[in-house]
Design a protein around this motif. Structure first.
Motif, mmCIF file in Angstrom:
data_model
loop_
_atom_site.group_PDB
_atom_site.id
_atom_site.type_symbol
_atom_site.label_atom_id
_atom_site.label_comp_id
_atom_site.label_asym_id
_atom_site.label_seq_id
_atom_site.Cartn_x
_atom_site.Cartn_y
_atom_site.Cartn_z
ATOM 1 N N UNK A 1 -12.400 -7.881 -6.955
ATOM 2 C CA UNK A 1 -10.946 -8.001 -7.010
ATOM 3 C C UNK A 1 -10.336 -7.096 -5.954
ATOM 4 N N UNK A 2 -9.348 -7.624 -5.224
ATOM 5 C CA UNK A 2 -8.618 -6.830 -4.230
ATOM 6 C C UNK A 2 -7.177 -6.658 -4.683
ATOM 7 N N UNK A 3 -6.643 -5.451 -4.496
ATOM 8 C CA UNK A 3 -5.255 -5.150 -4.838
ATOM 9 C C UNK A 3 -4.555 -4.663 -3.583
ATOM 10 N N UNK A 4 -3.369 -5.216 -3.326
ATOM 11 C CA UNK A 4 -2.565 -4.839 -2.168
ATOM 12 C C UNK A 4 -1.207 -4.355 -2.660
ATOM 13 N N UNK A 5 -0.687 -3.314 -2.027
ATOM 14 C CA UNK A 5 0.621 -2.821 -2.423
ATOM 15 C C UNK A 5 1.026 -1.624 -1.596
ATOM 16 N N UNK A 6 2.237 -1.114 -1.819
ATOM 17 C CA UNK A 6 2.729 0.041 -1.066
ATOM 18 C C UNK A 6 1.901 1.293 -1.346
ATOM 19 N N UNK A 7 2.102 2.295 -0.517
ATOM 20 C CA UNK A 7 1.425 3.579 -0.713
ATOM 21 C C UNK A 7 1.753 4.112 -2.106
ATOM 22 N N UNK A 8 0.726 4.490 -2.842
ATOM 23 C CA UNK A 8 0.877 4.951 -4.213
ATOM 24 C C UNK A 8 0.170 4.046 -5.199
ATOM 25 N N UNK A 9 -0.073 2.792 -4.812
ATOM 26 C CA UNK A 9 -0.731 1.870 -5.738
ATOM 27 C C UNK A 9 -2.158 2.317 -6.027
#
Length: 306
Positions: free
Chosen positions: A89-97
């Motif tokens: 599983x890959x998760x993408x998001x802003x800094x802090x995720x």
């Protein structure tokens, strides 16, 4: 492909709308489901659909406000018990995720049974490119870092010209699939078949743009231009335009204006404030359609073919 709206409310859940989450179901095309945002109780919402958590291969977080991420730890944990073992599983998001995910898993002593990859977004541009899809990001205008996602499906070869294949002596069978998947196919009798000679015009790939929480801005037009589908937040109705600006959000009419200026084909409004009841839906949609007729109001569990 299908759009599956799992949560269409803003800020906090209501009787009619859970908080933000929408999935693109591509199980028929690439055997994957992509999830955009994961508000509280998203895994509960999934139970009312035909989506399988193990098929979720990518999760895209627009920003780190709670109504967009509080469901993430629970979903990640449950996925390990729902035949998700060894399914990356890959998760993408802003800094802090990355810190959010790792901290909640560590404190709850949750051990995932599958590999997880977290990529933090720090700039606009191409996020990744596969043989099937290209995903780009753009920073929006919100109180904290918030990103929009543009998903571009690659063009696909056209349909096989069956009559033409028969004319040159190729009978239906597995060879048809082989011809469609390869630029050049050599038959058993030595005949060379060029795919371009026996297929129709390429099928244009779809473009889906998803904008997280944001103020209205014409600067977003190049990013969403010519999208087949635009999913845009619509926290407030037009009469609350000043309030929308103050809280870094958009109105239904502003979203419609953006869709019109960007020449998108279809607009879905989501992220509806809990101040609006089910009976207000007609007003929300009618105001927007005065500007952009092909506007639709997303509701929890709405499913749309792409």
């Amino acid at each position: 492909m299908e759009l599956v709206f799992l949560g269409t409310g803003a800020g906090l859940p209501s009787k009619n709308r859970n908080v933000s989450a929408v999935a693109i179901n591509m199980t028929q095309e690439i055997n994957e489901v992509w999830l955009f945002d994961c508000g509280e109780a998203t895994q509960h919402q999934i139970l009312h659909t035909n989506l399988k958590p193990r098929k979720i291969t990518k999760i895209f977080i627009t920003h780190l406000h709670g109504d967009h991420i509080y469901g993430l730890p629970g979903l990640l944990s449950s996925r390990a018990f729902q035949s998700g073992e060894n399914q990356p599983l890959s998760i993408y998001g802003p800094v802090g995720i990355k810190e959010f995910v790792e901290t909640t898993l560590r404190i709850s002593q949750t051990n995932l049974t599958y590999p997880i990859r977290i990529k933090e977004i720090t700039k606009d541009g191409k996020l990744f490119d596969t043989k099937d899809m290209t995903v780009e990001t753009k920073k929006l205008q919100h109180g904290i870092d918030s990103y929009g996602y543009r998903i571009k499906e690659k063009d696909k070869p056209g349909e096989l010209l069956v009559d033409k294949l028969k004319q040159i002596g190729i009978s239906p069978g597995p060879i048809y699939q082989q011809i469609k998947e390869n630029e050049i196919t050599k038959l058993e009798n030595g005949t060379i078949v060029y795919r371009d000679d026996v297929v129709g015009s390429p099928k244009k790939g779809k473009i889906i743009s998803i904008l997280g929480d944001t103020r209205f801005s014409l600067e977003h037009i190049p990013f969403i231009k010519f999208s087949d589908i635009l999913i845009h937040e619509s926290t407030f109705t037009q009469e609350k335009e000043l309030l929308a600006f103050e809280y870094n959000h958009s109105t239904n009419v502003q979203a419609a204006k953006l869709a019109k200026e960007a020449n998108v084909k279809k607009l879905y409004l989501t992220h509806i404030s809990s101040r609006y009841q089910a009976v207000d839906g007609e007003t929300i949609i009618e105001e927007a359609r005065e500007v952009f007729p092909n506007t639709w109001l997303a509701n929890d569990f709405s499913v749309y073919k792409i």
